[in-house]
Design a protein around this motif. Structure first.
Motif, PDB file in Angstrom:
ATOM      1  N   LEU A 131      -0.094  46.333  51.565  1.00 37.00           N
ATOM      2  CA  LEU A 131       0.107  46.410  50.130  1.00 37.00           C
ATOM      3  C   LEU A 131       1.224  47.391  49.806  1.00 37.00           C
ATOM      4  CD1 LEU A 131      -3.603  46.574  48.878  1.00 37.00           C
ATOM      5  CD2 LEU A 131      -2.117  44.570  48.974  1.00 37.00           C
ATOM      6  N   ALA A 132       1.948  47.093  48.743  1.00 31.28           N
ATOM      7  CA  ALA A 132       2.998  47.997  48.250  1.00 31.28           C
ATOM      8  C   ALA A 132       2.742  48.268  46.779  1.00 31.28           C
ATOM      9  CB  ALA A 132       4.378  47.377  48.450  1.00 31.28           C
ATOM     10  N   LYS A 133       3.061  49.495  46.361  1.00 33.50           N
ATOM     11  CA  LYS A 133       2.870  49.863  44.969  1.00 33.50           C
ATOM     12  C   LYS A 133       3.779  49.021  44.083  1.00 33.50           C
ATOM     13  CE  LYS A 133       0.840  52.917  42.168  1.00 33.50           C
ATOM     14  NZ  LYS A 133      -0.605  53.031  42.024  1.00 33.50           N
ATOM     15  N   SER A 134       3.225  48.497  42.995  1.00 31.57           N
ATOM     16  CA  SER A 134       3.993  47.704  42.030  1.00 31.57           C
ATOM     17  C   SER A 134       3.630  48.190  40.642  1.00 31.57           C
ATOM     18  CB  SER A 134       3.687  46.212  42.183  1.00 31.57           C
ATOM     19  OG  SER A 134       4.353  45.452  41.195  1.00 31.57           O
TER      20      SER A 134
ATOM     21  N   ARG B 211       1.767  50.257  38.196  1.00 32.73           N
ATOM     22  CA  ARG B 211       0.502  50.980  38.318  1.00 32.73           C
ATOM     23  C   ARG B 211      -0.500  50.224  39.193  1.00 32.73           C
ATOM     24  NH1 ARG B 211      -0.585  49.652  32.043  1.00 32.73           N
ATOM     25  NH2 ARG B 211      -1.856  47.787  32.242  1.00 32.73           N
ATOM     26  N   ASN B 212      -0.086  49.048  39.723  1.00 36.08           N
ATOM     27  CA  ASN B 212      -0.963  48.245  40.560  1.00 36.08           C
ATOM     28  C   ASN B 212      -0.379  48.141  41.968  1.00 36.08           C
ATOM     29  OD1 ASN B 212      -2.649  47.633  38.239  1.00 36.08           O
ATOM     30  ND2 ASN B 212      -1.017  46.269  37.584  1.00 36.08           N
ATOM     31  N   TRP B 213      -0.919  47.208  42.781  1.00 33.68           N
ATOM     32  CA  TRP B 213      -0.457  46.992  44.145  1.00 33.68           C
ATOM     33  C   TRP B 213      -0.254  45.494  44.347  1.00 33.68           C
ATOM     34  CZ3 TRP B 213      -0.098  51.207  47.576  1.00 33.68           C
ATOM     35  CH2 TRP B 213      -0.644  52.407  47.095  1.00 33.68           C
ATOM     36  N   LYS B 214       0.635  45.143  45.286  1.00 33.33           N
ATOM     37  CA  LYS B 214       0.814  43.735  45.586  1.00 33.33           C
ATOM     38  C   LYS B 214       1.118  43.567  47.072  1.00 33.33           C
ATOM     39  CE  LYS B 214       5.765  43.165  44.620  1.00 33.33           C
ATOM     40  NZ  LYS B 214       6.764  42.415  43.821  1.00 33.33           N
ATOM     41  N   GLY B 215       0.889  42.369  47.551  1.00 33.77           N
ATOM     42  CA  GLY B 215       1.153  42.055  48.950  1.00 33.77           C
ATOM     43  C   GLY B 215       0.985  40.570  49.172  1.00 33.77           C
ATOM     44  N   CYS B 216       1.101  40.154  50.438  1.00 30.30           N
ATOM     45  CA  CYS B 216       0.883  38.754  50.773  1.00 30.30           C
ATOM     46  C   CYS B 216      -0.615  38.470  50.836  1.00 30.30           C
ATOM     47  CB  CYS B 216       1.544  38.418  52.110  1.00 30.30           C
ATOM     48  SG  CYS B 216       3.352  38.428  52.035  1.00 30.30           S
ATOM     49  N   CYS B 217      -0.998  37.337  50.295  1.00 28.84           N
ATOM     50  CA  CYS B 217      -2.418  36.993  50.192  1.00 28.84           C
ATOM     51  C   CYS B 217      -3.039  36.853  51.580  1.00 28.84           C
ATOM     52  CB  CYS B 217      -2.580  35.697  49.410  1.00 28.84           C
ATOM     53  SG  CYS B 217      -4.302  35.176  49.247  1.00 28.84           S
ATOM     54  N   PRO B 218      -4.182  37.497  51.840  1.00 32.21           N
ATOM     55  CA  PRO B 218      -4.838  37.364  53.143  1.00 32.21           C
ATOM     56  C   PRO B 218      -5.601  36.046  53.295  1.00 32.21           C
ATOM     57  CG  PRO B 218      -6.121  38.807  51.730  1.00 32.21           C
ATOM     58  CD  PRO B 218      -4.872  38.469  50.962  1.00 32.21           C
ATOM     59  N   PHE B 219      -5.661  35.248  52.214  1.00 32.97           N
ATOM     60  CA  PHE B 219      -6.466  34.031  52.250  1.00 32.97           C
ATOM     61  C   PHE B 219      -5.633  32.759  52.400  1.00 32.97           C
ATOM     62  CE2 PHE B 219      -8.965  36.941  49.381  1.00 32.97           C
ATOM     63  CZ  PHE B 219      -9.812  37.379  50.387  1.00 32.97           C
ATOM     64  N   HIS B 220      -4.309  32.859  52.268  1.00 33.10           N
ATOM     65  CA  HIS B 220      -3.474  31.695  52.545  1.00 33.10           C
ATOM     66  C   HIS B 220      -2.105  32.191  52.999  1.00 33.10           C
ATOM     67  CE1 HIS B 220      -1.535  32.439  48.645  1.00 33.10           C
ATOM     68  NE2 HIS B 220      -0.623  31.530  48.968  1.00 33.10           N
ATOM     69  N   GLY B 221      -1.465  31.444  53.852  1.00 34.70           N
ATOM     70  CA  GLY B 221      -0.185  31.867  54.401  1.00 34.70           C
ATOM     71  C   GLY B 221       0.910  31.838  53.348  1.00 34.70           C
ATOM     72  N   GLU B 222       1.549  32.959  53.133  1.00 38.89           N
ATOM     73  CA  GLU B 222       2.663  33.007  52.197  1.00 38.89           C
ATOM     74  C   GLU B 222       3.664  34.058  52.665  1.00 38.89           C
ATOM     75  OE1 GLU B 222       1.361  34.079  48.295  1.00 38.89           O
ATOM     76  OE2 GLU B 222       0.764  36.098  48.848  1.00 38.89           O
TER      77      GLU B 222
ATOM     78  N   PHE C  82      -0.085  38.283  45.677  1.00 39.98           N
ATOM     79  CA  PHE C  82      -1.464  38.788  45.669  1.00 39.98           C
ATOM     80  C   PHE C  82      -1.447  40.186  45.043  1.00 39.98           C
ATOM     81  CE2 PHE C  82      -5.047  41.016  47.673  1.00 39.98           C
ATOM     82  CZ  PHE C  82      -6.070  40.098  47.535  1.00 39.98           C
ATOM     83  N   TYR C  83      -2.126  40.350  43.912  1.00 36.45           N
ATOM     84  CA  TYR C  83      -2.097  41.613  43.167  1.00 36.45           C
ATOM     85  C   TYR C  83      -3.478  42.277  43.190  1.00 36.45           C
ATOM     86  CZ  TYR C  83       2.600  40.842  41.395  1.00 36.45           C
ATOM     87  OH  TYR C  83       3.957  40.688  41.293  1.00 36.45           O
ATOM     88  N   VAL C  84      -3.458  43.600  43.325  1.00 39.49           N
ATOM     89  CA  VAL C  84      -4.690  44.381  43.370  1.00 39.49           C
ATOM     90  C   VAL C  84      -4.677  45.349  42.194  1.00 39.49           C
ATOM     91  CG1 VAL C  84      -6.106  45.977  44.700  1.00 39.49           C
ATOM     92  CG2 VAL C  84      -4.776  44.217  45.876  1.00 39.49           C
TER      93      VAL C  84
END
Length: 598
Positions: free
Chosen positions: A27-30, A32-43, A48-50
């Motif tokens: 995950l990387a800071k975006s 005030r939130n976080w984002k990254g590649c989804c662990p549930f499908h290949g991308e 994918f936002y947290v």
């Protein structure tokens, strides 16, 4: 048996989602939130936002909380996921008892009772007997779509109406009493409806379940509004009207704003402000602030522009100060005198209320006026008393580093105000400092300003015109301005990564590297800086770059606007301009001000 909701809520609160999900995907800071590649499908491109209390993938639609994530990522059942998270959080999963099982069944039954009651009240609104209530809502400019979305209803004046409506659902008299829908009869009399001859507003919890009602009388009777009594489902100080819808609105990027009344919330949602909520007839409580912070780190509190509104804002600040942290704070918005959100939107449309939100002050800036409370501070005794109140307000903040920053900001404002008697001119002129080289100082100030913009391009819509006014030094700052303003006109998303990538395509990698050299950068240039810190830092360096002649014109214009409007935002602008002009006249080198170096 279902686990107690309070236990599950605490378990979620004790489980930081970024660290939990970070075990499965980077995950990387975006913002005030976080984002990254989804662990549930290949991308390959992150979608994918947290967030604070949930995750969402815009690619595959995966969505949920910490428990959902463990179930999906590890193939665990619900009990297994709860056990694993509870062990990590140092919590013990409650063991079922017969009493708890009975209480859980009653709770589920009461939720069903309240849902049925909401349906019954809603149906009656569209019957001939509910026509006066429906006409009232339509006169308040609510569409039928909005009325149905909020499940507004009508409680008739006849005794026993709700019992009759729910008799076919198998609801007993005891359940009606426990749900707060009827009052027990006295001296052998039959029970009486708690709500009668009122427009009904279902109150939902954060999961969208009806837990109570608010009722408004038609006409001018008193009390105008009544709420359900406290029940096993409902505690007035814990809930917020519109909370379930505001969670969705915040998820989609809307500002979370707390207003005063039910109709204000509904009118704002209809106008597109889907993060609006309201307390339930009380001043904001610590529990309600916690609910706001669960969906936004910086919600806006909106108050009337009269004396009562100022007192309410001061009470809210007093409640919030011990609870704020570097990760959660507030902004304060003030409505024009005589207006509430409902009437303001009706007269000026969404743009009128958006202007109120845009003028909202960070808590660090609003606090001075709230503590001063309009009381004079001209004598030594009055000034000493104000200074004590300011330092006392900062002192209740639990985070000591944050308390120290608030104390500094408040006292800076205190001393700045002492230099501005009537006429706005300093009473004492300090000896001029030795001249400094203007060129390097302006270049460094420009570097700070563009470092802030590179990390926080979301500010561009509000500062684009201001940037264009600046007389920038030749070199990288001028090149960055031209490229950034061109990008702003075509960018779909105002994100830092996209801006820096665009500048690289324009051959401005060296200019970006120049702006983002870590040495001397202010806190506002950090990616994790709060919006209030970012705005304060930007305007600090902008004002120092504006030039003395332009600042004098700006100051005169700000003084004129303040005299005409008595607007707190105009007062803030005048103070900032005066401080900047004073610093320029002293030859003060403030290139590294506005926060410690990053």
């Amino acid at each position: 048996m279902a686990l107690p909701p309070a236990f599950l809520d605490e378990l979620r609160a004790r489980t930081p989602l970024p660290s939990l999900i970070g075990r499965k995907t980077r995950l990387a800071k975006s913002g005030r939130n976080w984002k990254g590649c989804c662990p549930f499908h290949g991308e390959k491109t992150p979608s994918f936002y947290v967030y604070d209390d949930h995750f969402h993938c815009f690619g595959c639609g995966a969505h949920g909380d910490a428990i959902t994530f463990v179930m999906r990522a590890e193939g665990a059942s619900f009990p297994e996921a709860v056990e694993r998270l509870a062990a990590e959080a140092g919590m013990e999963v409650p063991k079922p008892t017969p009493q708890e099982a009975a209480r859980d069944r009653r709770s589920r039954d009461l939720h069903a009772v309240m849902a049925a009651a909401a349906e019954a009240y809603h149906r009656r609104l569209f019957l001939p007997e509910g026509r006066p209530a429906l006409d009232y809502l339509l006169r308040r400019r609510l569409s039928e779509e909005t009325i149905r979305a909020f499940m507004l209803g009508w409680a008739p004046s006849g005794r026993g109406a709700i019992a009759a409506d729910l008799r076919g659902e198998g609801v007993t008299e005891d359940q009606l009493v426990e749900a707060g829908l009827v009052r027990p009869g006295e001296a052998g009399e039959p029970p009486r409806d708690f709500f009668y001859a009122r427009v009904m507003f279902p109150i939902r919890d954060r999961r969208g379940r009806v837990i109570a009602f608010g009722g408004r009388i038609l006409g001018d009777g008193q009390p105008k509004y009544v709420n359900s009594p406290e029940t096993p489902l409902f505690r007035k100080r814990m809930g917020l009207y519109g909370l379930d819808l505001a969670r969705e609105g915040a998820f989609r990027g809307g500002a979370v704003v707390a207003v005063e009344g039910y109709m204000d919330v509904i009118a704002l949602h209809q106008a597109g402000f889907t993060g609006a909520v309201a307390p339930l007839g009380t001043a904001l409580t610590p529990e309600q602030l916690e609910e706001l912070w669960r969906i936004s780190p910086e919600p806006v509190l909106c108050f009337d522009g009269d004396a009562a509104g100022a007192r309410a804002a001061a009470r809210a600040a007093e409640t919030a100060l011990p609870l704020i942290t570097t990760e959660r704070t507030l902004r304060f918005a003030t409505l024009p005198s005589g207006e509430d959100p409902d009437t303001l939107v009706a007269k000026g449309g969404p743009a009128a209320f958006q202007a109120v939100l845009d003028a909202a002050l960070p808590m660090s800036e609003a606090l001075f006026g709230l503590v001063a409370g309009g009381r004079p501070a001209t004598t030594p005794e009055q000034r000493a008393a104000l200074r004590n109140r300011l330092t006392g307000a900062a002192g209740v903040i639990a985070d000591k580093a944050l308390a120290a920053e608030y104390r500094r900001v408040l006292l800076d404002r205190f001393f700045a105000s002492s230099r501005l008697p009537q006429g706005g001119r300093p009473t004492v002129r300090r000896p001029a400092r030795p001249a400094i080289l203007e060129g390097p100082v302006r270049a460094e100030r420009a570097r700070m300003l563009f470092a802030i913009l590179l990390r926080h391009p979301w500010m561009l819509p509000q500062v684009e015109e201001a940037i264009g006014l600046l007389d920038l030094p030749d070199g990288p700052s001028a090149h960055l301005r031209a490229a950034i303003l061109a990008w702003h006109g075509t960018a779909e998303r105002l994100d830092s990564e996209g801006l820096i990538a665009h500048l690289a395509e324009c051959g401005l990698e060296d200019a970006v590297a120049w702006a983002l050299v870590p040495a001397g950068l202010p806190l506002a240039a950090r990616a994790e800086a709060l919006p209030g810190e970012v705005e304060e830092g930007f305007w600090h360096f902008f004002l120092r770059l504006r030039g003395e002649a332009d600042l004098i014109e700006d100051q005169q214009e700000a003084r004129r606007i303040l005299a005409e409007t008595n607007d707190p935002a105009a007062q803030r602008r005048l103070i900032l301009l005066t401080e900047a002009l004073d610093a320029v006249r002293r030859g003060e080198n403030t290139a590294g001000a506005s926060g410690d170096a990053a």
